[in-house]
Design a protein around this motif. Structure first.
Motif, PDB file in Angstrom:
ATOM      1  N   LYS A 149      -6.066   5.032   4.735  1.00 42.85           N
ATOM      2  CA  LYS A 149      -7.470   4.724   4.467  1.00 42.85           C
ATOM      3  C   LYS A 149      -7.836   3.369   5.046  1.00 42.85           C
ATOM      4  O   LYS A 149      -8.881   3.209   5.696  1.00 42.85           O
ATOM      5  CB  LYS A 149      -7.722   4.743   2.954  1.00 42.85           C
ATOM      6  CG  LYS A 149      -9.148   4.379   2.554  1.00 42.85           C
ATOM      7  CD  LYS A 149      -9.276   4.300   1.040  1.00 42.85           C
ATOM      8  CE  LYS A 149     -10.655   3.783   0.632  1.00 42.85           C
ATOM      9  NZ  LYS A 149     -10.762   3.606  -0.831  1.00 42.85           N
ATOM     10  N   SER A 150      -6.976   2.380   4.824  1.00 42.91           N
ATOM     11  CA  SER A 150      -7.217   1.032   5.320  1.00 42.91           C
ATOM     12  C   SER A 150      -7.299   0.999   6.846  1.00 42.91           C
ATOM     13  O   SER A 150      -8.209   0.395   7.416  1.00 42.91           O
ATOM     14  CB  SER A 150      -6.104   0.097   4.836  1.00 42.91           C
ATOM     15  OG  SER A 150      -6.170  -1.142   5.514  1.00 42.91           O
ATOM     16  N   GLY A 155      -0.674  -3.552   3.529  1.00 38.98           N
ATOM     17  CA  GLY A 155      -1.019  -4.285   2.315  1.00 38.98           C
ATOM     18  C   GLY A 155      -0.655  -5.751   2.394  1.00 38.98           C
ATOM     19  O   GLY A 155      -0.959  -6.519   1.475  1.00 38.98           O
ATOM     20  N   PHE A 160       0.830  -1.204   0.000  1.00 39.99           N
ATOM     21  CA  PHE A 160       0.000   0.000   0.000  1.00 39.99           C
ATOM     22  C   PHE A 160       0.862   1.250   0.000  1.00 39.99           C
ATOM     23  O   PHE A 160       1.901   1.295   0.684  1.00 39.99           O
ATOM     24  CB  PHE A 160      -0.900   0.024   1.237  1.00 39.99           C
ATOM     25  CG  PHE A 160      -2.066  -0.924   1.193  1.00 39.99           C
ATOM     26  CD1 PHE A 160      -2.317  -1.717   0.075  1.00 39.99           C
ATOM     27  CD2 PHE A 160      -2.931  -1.029   2.267  1.00 39.99           C
ATOM     28  CE1 PHE A 160      -3.391  -2.588   0.031  1.00 39.99           C
ATOM     29  CE2 PHE A 160      -4.014  -1.895   2.247  1.00 39.99           C
ATOM     30  CZ  PHE A 160      -4.248  -2.678   1.123  1.00 39.99           C
ATOM     31  N   ASN A 161       0.434   2.259  -0.737  1.00 38.80           N
ATOM     32  CA  ASN A 161       1.078   3.570  -0.602  1.00 38.80           C
ATOM     33  C   ASN A 161       0.549   4.233   0.671  1.00 38.80           C
ATOM     34  O   ASN A 161      -0.340   3.684   1.360  1.00 38.80           O
ATOM     35  CB  ASN A 161       0.856   4.433  -1.848  1.00 38.80           C
ATOM     36  CG  ASN A 161      -0.627   4.709  -2.116  1.00 38.80           C
ATOM     37  OD1 ASN A 161      -1.409   4.903  -1.190  1.00 38.80           O
ATOM     38  ND2 ASN A 161      -1.009   4.732  -3.391  1.00 38.80           N
ATOM     39  N   THR A 162       1.055   5.397   1.003  1.00 42.44           N
ATOM     40  CA  THR A 162       0.708   6.055   2.269  1.00 42.44           C
ATOM     41  C   THR A 162      -0.789   6.289   2.391  1.00 42.44           C
ATOM     42  O   THR A 162      -1.397   6.003   3.433  1.00 42.44           O
ATOM     43  CB  THR A 162       1.455   7.399   2.392  1.00 42.44           C
ATOM     44  OG1 THR A 162       2.862   7.151   2.318  1.00 42.44           O
ATOM     45  CG2 THR A 162       1.143   8.070   3.730  1.00 42.44           C
ATOM     46  N   PHE A 163      -1.412   6.799   1.321  1.00 42.64           N
ATOM     47  CA  PHE A 163      -2.849   7.076   1.373  1.00 42.64           C
ATOM     48  C   PHE A 163      -3.651   5.797   1.550  1.00 42.64           C
ATOM     49  O   PHE A 163      -4.602   5.748   2.346  1.00 42.64           O
ATOM     50  CB  PHE A 163      -3.295   7.803   0.103  1.00 42.64           C
ATOM     51  CG  PHE A 163      -4.780   8.067   0.067  1.00 42.64           C
ATOM     52  CD1 PHE A 163      -5.335   9.076   0.846  1.00 42.64           C
ATOM     53  CD2 PHE A 163      -5.621   7.280  -0.715  1.00 42.64           C
ATOM     54  CE1 PHE A 163      -6.708   9.303   0.836  1.00 42.64           C
ATOM     55  CE2 PHE A 163      -6.989   7.503  -0.728  1.00 42.64           C
ATOM     56  CZ  PHE A 163      -7.528   8.524   0.040  1.00 42.64           C
ATOM     57  N   GLU A 164      -3.283   4.741   0.828  1.00 42.84           N
ATOM     58  CA  GLU A 164      -3.973   3.461   0.949  1.00 42.84           C
ATOM     59  C   GLU A 164      -3.847   2.905   2.360  1.00 42.84           C
ATOM     60  O   GLU A 164      -4.807   2.351   2.912  1.00 42.84           O
ATOM     61  CB  GLU A 164      -3.392   2.454  -0.050  1.00 42.84           C
ATOM     62  CG  GLU A 164      -3.791   2.665  -1.496  1.00 42.84           C
ATOM     63  CD  GLU A 164      -3.127   1.663  -2.424  1.00 42.84           C
ATOM     64  OE1 GLU A 164      -3.839   1.042  -3.230  1.00 42.84           O
ATOM     65  OE2 GLU A 164      -1.887   1.499  -2.325  1.00 42.84           O
ATOM     66  N   LYS A 165      -2.669   3.069   2.935  1.00 48.36           N
ATOM     67  CA  LYS A 165      -2.424   2.578   4.299  1.00 48.36           C
ATOM     68  C   LYS A 165      -3.299   3.326   5.300  1.00 48.36           C
ATOM     69  O   LYS A 165      -3.947   2.722   6.165  1.00 48.36           O
ATOM     70  CB  LYS A 165      -0.934   2.761   4.631  1.00 48.36           C
ATOM     71  CG  LYS A 165      -0.471   2.027   5.890  1.00 48.36           C
ATOM     72  CD  LYS A 165      -0.447   2.957   7.067  1.00 48.36           C
ATOM     73  CE  LYS A 165       0.094   2.229   8.289  1.00 48.36           C
ATOM     74  NZ  LYS A 165      -0.383   2.809   9.552  1.00 48.36           N
TER      75      LYS A 165
END
Length: 450
Positions: A327-328, A347, A320-325
């Motif tokens: 958000k998750s 991720g 995961f990129n920072t935003f995905e991390k």
């Protein structure tokens, strides 16, 4: 006079709060005993780390100078809960049913504290409503059969916030001013993450004090100095145990203090673990090796088993990129339902879907509150309720911590009492709105008929 005292005790025993406390304790104890009888220690995981730490306190003494004798990563946790556990083991032996009894009692006391906090911030009606909801709140039951710090954290954080608010309402510093200090200091020795709230409490003293900013500054200064003073013994212990290194509270804080004091992060076990984790680089060519259970650099333990299970179910991970991390972790921290399996956080942490029972119980006890929590938050801001805003700040800081680190349901639990209180404030505002409408309506009808 004796008759008046007996009458007062009799009235207290008949009070709704005492009845709720008794119901809460009995159903928690029954739940804990049934679940422990059915499962025994089969669901224990991190529990063994706390048990190891507690047994080492009994064998080595309270300072546990030889951390090499502790199981796995036991030494990474704070000493607070193992110390309580060691006390129970010393008196009753290593009896996990006694821990279930302790957790049931602590969780029942939480119900009483939620009443007093709701009453302190809003009114007695809201206090009794939130206590009633908390009596049957599913997540306050969940960890009773386990040997984890979760239930104790719930009590300590709630008590620290309640005593803090009481202190801001007092006109001057007194012997009672030391209660929130002692509870908060013990709290951060149970879980170092709550040290993040240290500046929040200090700043809030200034803005929440009922007398003046100057009075708040005095209280904030006392809070700062005494908490720092009470942290010194464990700080000295860490300095000796970790080879002349400054380690605040637990070794987990070394990720920050090592940078500040210029230590090599590889001197700590935590630094070495993080380095090994960083060595893991995902590539689809690893799929067969992981499914076969072969050794993979930087991947082991729960992360390995989780990733293995995810691959078995056909879920292919990606970093995961920072935003995905963020958000998750935000969704994982706040979600009332988990209908679909998938990877969370970085991720590579696999989480399965919750069972129908889990989704239903959490969805109906916690999820139903969220719309009213949002409504209550709006009313708090609209009405400029400073203590309600303080609770919102607490909730926000807790969320930010776990969005940056890792968010899971268990890490949200200490703020659930505040979510419940604010949700019922929102419901109470709805009640007042419709009550006002029913009072106005007959008046308008009489005006028309005249």
């Amino acid at each position: 006079m004796q008759g008046n005292i007996l009458l007062s005790i009799k009235n207290q025993l008949k009070s709704p709060l005492f009845i709720l406390f008794c119901i809460a304790f009995v159903i928690r104890l029954v739940f804990g005993i049934i679940m422990y009888t059915m499962n025994g220690t089969s669901n224990f995981n991190d529990d063994w780390d706390y048990i190891s730490y507690a047994n080492n306190i009994l064998s080595q003494g309270i300072w546990v100078p030889d951390i090499s004798l502790l199981r796995s990563n036991s030494h990474l946790g704070g000493p607070g809960f193992p110390l309580v556990l060691a006390g129970l083991f010393y008196i009753f032996g290593e009896n996990y049913l006694i821990v279930v009894l302790f957790n049931a009692l602590v969780s029942a006391i939480v119900v009483v504290l939620i009443f007093f906090l709701g009453k302190e911030i809003f009114n007695e009606k809201i206090g009794i409503y939130v206590a009633g909801w908390a009596t049957f709140y599913v997540l306050f039951f969940k960890y009773i059969p386990n040997v984890l710090k979760t239930v104790l954290l719930l009590l300590l954080f709630l008590l620290a916030v309640y005593l803090f608010i009481k202190e801001t309402k007092r006109s001057r510093i007194s012997w009672q001013s030391f209660f929130p200090i002692i509870i908060y200091t013990f709290l951060i020795h149970v879980d170092e993450r709550f040290f993040t709230f240290f500046p929040v409490f200090i700043i809030s003293f200034v803005f929440l004090d009922n007398i003046s900013y100057k009075n708040g500054i005095k209280k904030a200064t006392l809070f700062f100095l005494i908490v720092c003073l009470l942290m010194v013994p464990w700080l000295i212990r860490n300095y000796i145990v970790y080879g002349d290194r400054v380690v605040i509270l637990t070794e987990r804080t070394a990720r920050f203090t090592d940078k500040i004091f210029g230590y090599d992060p590889m001197l700590s076990d935590y630094g070495k673990v993080n380095k090994k984790i960083a060595e893991f680089k995902w590539d689809e060519s690893l799929i067969d090796d992981i499914l076969a259970g072969k050794k993979v650099s930087g991947l082991k333990g729960k992360r390995y088993k989780g990733l293995q299970e995810g691959l078995r179910q056909g879920y292919i991970p990606h970093e995961f990129n920072t935003f995905e991390k963020w958000k998750s972790d935000f969704i994982n921290h706040w979600s009332p339902l988990r209908l679909k399996a998938g990877y969370v956080s970085t991720g590579f942490r696999f989480r399965g879907a919750w069972s129908l029972k889990h989704n239903f119980t959490v969805g109906t006890s916690y999820g139903l509150l969220l719309p009213f929590f949002l409504l209550g938050s709006i009313f708090i801001i609209k009405h400029k309720n400073k203590y309600g805003i303080f609770l919102l700040v607490i909730i926000l800081v807790n969320t930010l911590i776990h969005v940056l680190l890792m968010g899971i349901e268990r890490y949200r639990l200490p703020i659930d009492p505040f979510i419940i209180i604010i949700a019922f404030y929102g419901l109470y505002q709805i009640y007042l709105y419709f009550k006002a409408r029913t009072l106005i309506a007959p008046h308008k009808i009489s005006e028309i008929s005249n």
